[in-house]
Design a protein around this motif. Structure first.
Motif, PDB file in Angstrom:
ATOM      1  N   THR A  70       0.839  -1.194   0.000  1.00 50.93           N
ATOM      2  CA  THR A  70       0.000   0.000   0.000  1.00 50.93           C
ATOM      3  C   THR A  70       0.871   1.240   0.000  1.00 50.93           C
ATOM      4  O   THR A  70       1.772   1.373   0.824  1.00 50.93           O
ATOM      5  CB  THR A  70      -0.910   0.033   1.253  1.00 50.93           C
ATOM      6  OG1 THR A  70      -1.650  -1.188   1.317  1.00 50.93           O
ATOM      7  CG2 THR A  70      -1.854   1.207   1.222  1.00 50.93           C
ATOM      8  N   LEU A  72       0.610   5.004   0.825  1.00 55.43           N
ATOM      9  CA  LEU A  72      -0.284   5.907   1.552  1.00 55.43           C
ATOM     10  C   LEU A  72      -0.091   7.349   1.081  1.00 55.43           C
ATOM     11  O   LEU A  72       0.972   7.716   0.572  1.00 55.43           O
ATOM     12  CB  LEU A  72      -0.047   5.778   3.053  1.00 55.43           C
ATOM     13  CG  LEU A  72      -0.259   4.357   3.596  1.00 55.43           C
ATOM     14  CD1 LEU A  72       0.217   4.246   5.027  1.00 55.43           C
ATOM     15  CD2 LEU A  72      -1.721   3.966   3.474  1.00 55.43           C
ATOM     16  N   ARG A  76       4.201   7.249   2.965  1.00 60.82           N
ATOM     17  CA  ARG A  76       4.621   5.977   3.557  1.00 60.82           C
ATOM     18  C   ARG A  76       4.247   4.816   2.641  1.00 60.82           C
ATOM     19  O   ARG A  76       3.280   4.891   1.895  1.00 60.82           O
ATOM     20  CB  ARG A  76       3.954   5.757   4.918  1.00 60.82           C
ATOM     21  CG  ARG A  76       4.478   6.644   6.010  1.00 60.82           C
ATOM     22  CD  ARG A  76       3.725   6.433   7.313  1.00 60.82           C
ATOM     23  NE  ARG A  76       2.328   6.852   7.112  1.00 60.82           N
ATOM     24  CZ  ARG A  76       1.283   6.238   7.649  1.00 60.82           C
ATOM     25  NH1 ARG A  76       1.434   5.168   8.417  1.00 60.82           N
ATOM     26  NH2 ARG A  76       0.060   6.671   7.431  1.00 60.82           N
ATOM     27  N   LEU A  77       5.015   3.762   2.743  1.00 63.35           N
ATOM     28  CA  LEU A  77       4.707   2.503   2.073  1.00 63.35           C
ATOM     29  C   LEU A  77       4.493   1.456   3.144  1.00 63.35           C
ATOM     30  O   LEU A  77       5.299   1.330   4.072  1.00 63.35           O
ATOM     31  CB  LEU A  77       5.862   2.081   1.162  1.00 63.35           C
ATOM     32  CG  LEU A  77       6.129   3.004  -0.017  1.00 63.35           C
ATOM     33  CD1 LEU A  77       7.456   2.661  -0.661  1.00 63.35           C
ATOM     34  CD2 LEU A  77       4.996   2.909  -1.021  1.00 63.35           C
ATOM     35  N   ARG A  78       3.399   0.728   3.044  1.00 62.55           N
ATOM     36  CA  ARG A  78       3.087  -0.321   4.014  1.00 62.55           C
ATOM     37  C   ARG A  78       3.030  -1.652   3.280  1.00 62.55           C
ATOM     38  O   ARG A  78       2.399  -1.772   2.235  1.00 62.55           O
ATOM     39  CB  ARG A  78       1.748  -0.054   4.683  1.00 62.55           C
ATOM     40  CG  ARG A  78       1.371  -1.135   5.702  1.00 62.55           C
ATOM     41  CD  ARG A  78       0.027  -0.861   6.349  1.00 62.55           C
ATOM     42  NE  ARG A  78       0.074   0.393   7.062  1.00 62.55           N
ATOM     43  CZ  ARG A  78      -0.956   1.234   7.141  1.00 62.55           C
ATOM     44  NH1 ARG A  78      -2.097   0.961   6.553  1.00 62.55           N
ATOM     45  NH2 ARG A  78      -0.852   2.359   7.812  1.00 62.55           N
ATOM     46  N   ALA A 120      12.968  -0.946   8.843  1.00 61.78           N
ATOM     47  CA  ALA A 120      11.604  -0.424   8.768  1.00 61.78           C
ATOM     48  C   ALA A 120      11.435   0.721   9.760  1.00 61.78           C
ATOM     49  O   ALA A 120      12.082   0.751  10.809  1.00 61.78           O
ATOM     50  CB  ALA A 120      10.596  -1.531   9.071  1.00 61.78           C
ATOM     51  N   TRP A 123       6.573  -1.367  12.524  1.00 58.45           N
ATOM     52  CA  TRP A 123       6.185  -2.729  12.210  1.00 58.45           C
ATOM     53  C   TRP A 123       5.233  -3.235  13.278  1.00 58.45           C
ATOM     54  O   TRP A 123       5.112  -2.654  14.349  1.00 58.45           O
ATOM     55  CB  TRP A 123       7.400  -3.649  12.115  1.00 58.45           C
ATOM     56  CG  TRP A 123       8.202  -3.665  13.382  1.00 58.45           C
ATOM     57  CD1 TRP A 123       7.967  -4.424  14.505  1.00 58.45           C
ATOM     58  CD2 TRP A 123       9.338  -2.871  13.694  1.00 58.45           C
ATOM     59  NE1 TRP A 123       8.885  -4.138  15.480  1.00 58.45           N
ATOM     60  CE2 TRP A 123       9.752  -3.185  15.006  1.00 58.45           C
ATOM     61  CE3 TRP A 123      10.049  -1.914  12.990  1.00 58.45           C
ATOM     62  CZ2 TRP A 123      10.835  -2.581  15.615  1.00 58.45           C
ATOM     63  CZ3 TRP A 123      11.143  -1.314  13.601  1.00 58.45           C
ATOM     64  CH2 TRP A 123      11.509  -1.655  14.896  1.00 58.45           C
ATOM     65  N   TRP A 142       3.375  -6.829   9.328  1.00 59.31           N
ATOM     66  CA  TRP A 142       3.454  -5.656   8.468  1.00 59.31           C
ATOM     67  C   TRP A 142       4.622  -4.776   8.863  1.00 59.31           C
ATOM     68  O   TRP A 142       5.141  -4.859   9.979  1.00 59.31           O
ATOM     69  CB  TRP A 142       2.152  -4.851   8.509  1.00 59.31           C
ATOM     70  CG  TRP A 142       1.846  -4.299   9.873  1.00 59.31           C
ATOM     71  CD1 TRP A 142       1.126  -4.893  10.858  1.00 59.31           C
ATOM     72  CD2 TRP A 142       2.300  -3.049  10.410  1.00 59.31           C
ATOM     73  NE1 TRP A 142       1.091  -4.097  11.970  1.00 59.31           N
ATOM     74  CE2 TRP A 142       1.802  -2.955  11.715  1.00 59.31           C
ATOM     75  CE3 TRP A 142       3.068  -2.008   9.914  1.00 59.31           C
ATOM     76  CZ2 TRP A 142       2.060  -1.852  12.534  1.00 59.31           C
ATOM     77  CZ3 TRP A 142       3.320  -0.909  10.726  1.00 59.31           C
ATOM     78  CH2 TRP A 142       2.807  -0.844  12.015  1.00 59.31           C
ATOM     79  N   GLU A 144       6.272  -0.564   7.736  1.00 58.57           N
ATOM     80  CA  GLU A 144       6.149   0.668   6.963  1.00 58.57           C
ATOM     81  C   GLU A 144       7.519   1.305   6.823  1.00 58.57           C
ATOM     82  O   GLU A 144       8.354   1.214   7.726  1.00 58.57           O
ATOM     83  CB  GLU A 144       5.232   1.668   7.657  1.00 58.57           C
ATOM     84  CG  GLU A 144       3.784   1.263   7.655  1.00 58.57           C
ATOM     85  CD  GLU A 144       2.888   2.309   8.304  1.00 58.57           C
ATOM     86  OE1 GLU A 144       3.395   3.305   8.871  1.00 58.57           O
ATOM     87  OE2 GLU A 144       1.657   2.117   8.253  1.00 58.57           O
ATOM     88  N   ALA A 150       6.089   8.460   9.302  1.00 58.67           N
ATOM     89  CA  ALA A 150       6.565   7.149   9.760  1.00 58.67           C
ATOM     90  C   ALA A 150       7.408   7.322  11.013  1.00 58.67           C
ATOM     91  O   ALA A 150       8.424   7.982  10.998  1.00 58.67           O
ATOM     92  CB  ALA A 150       7.380   6.463   8.671  1.00 58.67           C
TER      93      ALA A 150
END
Length: 155
Positions: A70, A72, A76-78, A120, A123, A142, A144, A150
């Protein structure tokens, strides 16, 4: 050519079989999605950490896995990886176990979750149930990376 990131979230989802080639497919999917959205800045870290979580699922379960990437709106990337084992390892469990210890230099495995901790921004993870108490259907881990919002949540 530079791709402009959209101001709204985007999502890619992929179901992965319990197959050693699934890790490569997950990496290729992440690479294609991030290239397409102009997020080469995060490519190396997201590809590495995704590979580690998918490998973990392959090594410790006999069932399929799912990958969800994802982007966002705040940058951010999740990445979430579901697998069929309900055990949530540290550091994802939030049990206060702290950092995963370093693997011995001659160990053939045991570095993946430590890499997530190191690279990360945040998490987490949780066990999933199908509605009946005590009947687990797996877990979701997960992480991010990137973006101004973040903040490390488990460090």
């Amino acid at each position: 050519m530079v791709t402009v990131a959209p101001p709204h979230p985007w999502v890619y989802a992929l179901r992965l079989p319990c197959d050693p080639r699934a890790v490569r497919v997950a990496r290729m999917t992440v690479r294609a999605a991030l290239d397409g959205h102009g997020r080469q800045d995060a490519l190396d870290v997201v590809e590495l950490l995704t590979s580690e979580l998918v490998t973990n699922g392959y090594l410790h379960t006999k069932g399929p896995a799912s990958l969800r990437l994802t982007g966002l709106s705040d940058g951010r990337l999740r990445v979430g990886v579901w697998d069929s084992d309900p055990y949530v390892p540290a550091p994802f469990s939030g049990s206060g176990e702290g950092f995963v210890p370093l693997a011995p230099p001659d160990a053939g495995s045991g570095r993946g979750l430590r890499l997530v901790q190191e690279y990360a921004d945040s998490w987490g993870g949780w066990a999933l149930e199908d509605g009946e108490p005590g009947r687990g259907v797996g877990k979701l881990l997960w992480f991010e990376v990137g973006g101004p919002a973040a903040q490390p949540s488990q460090r």
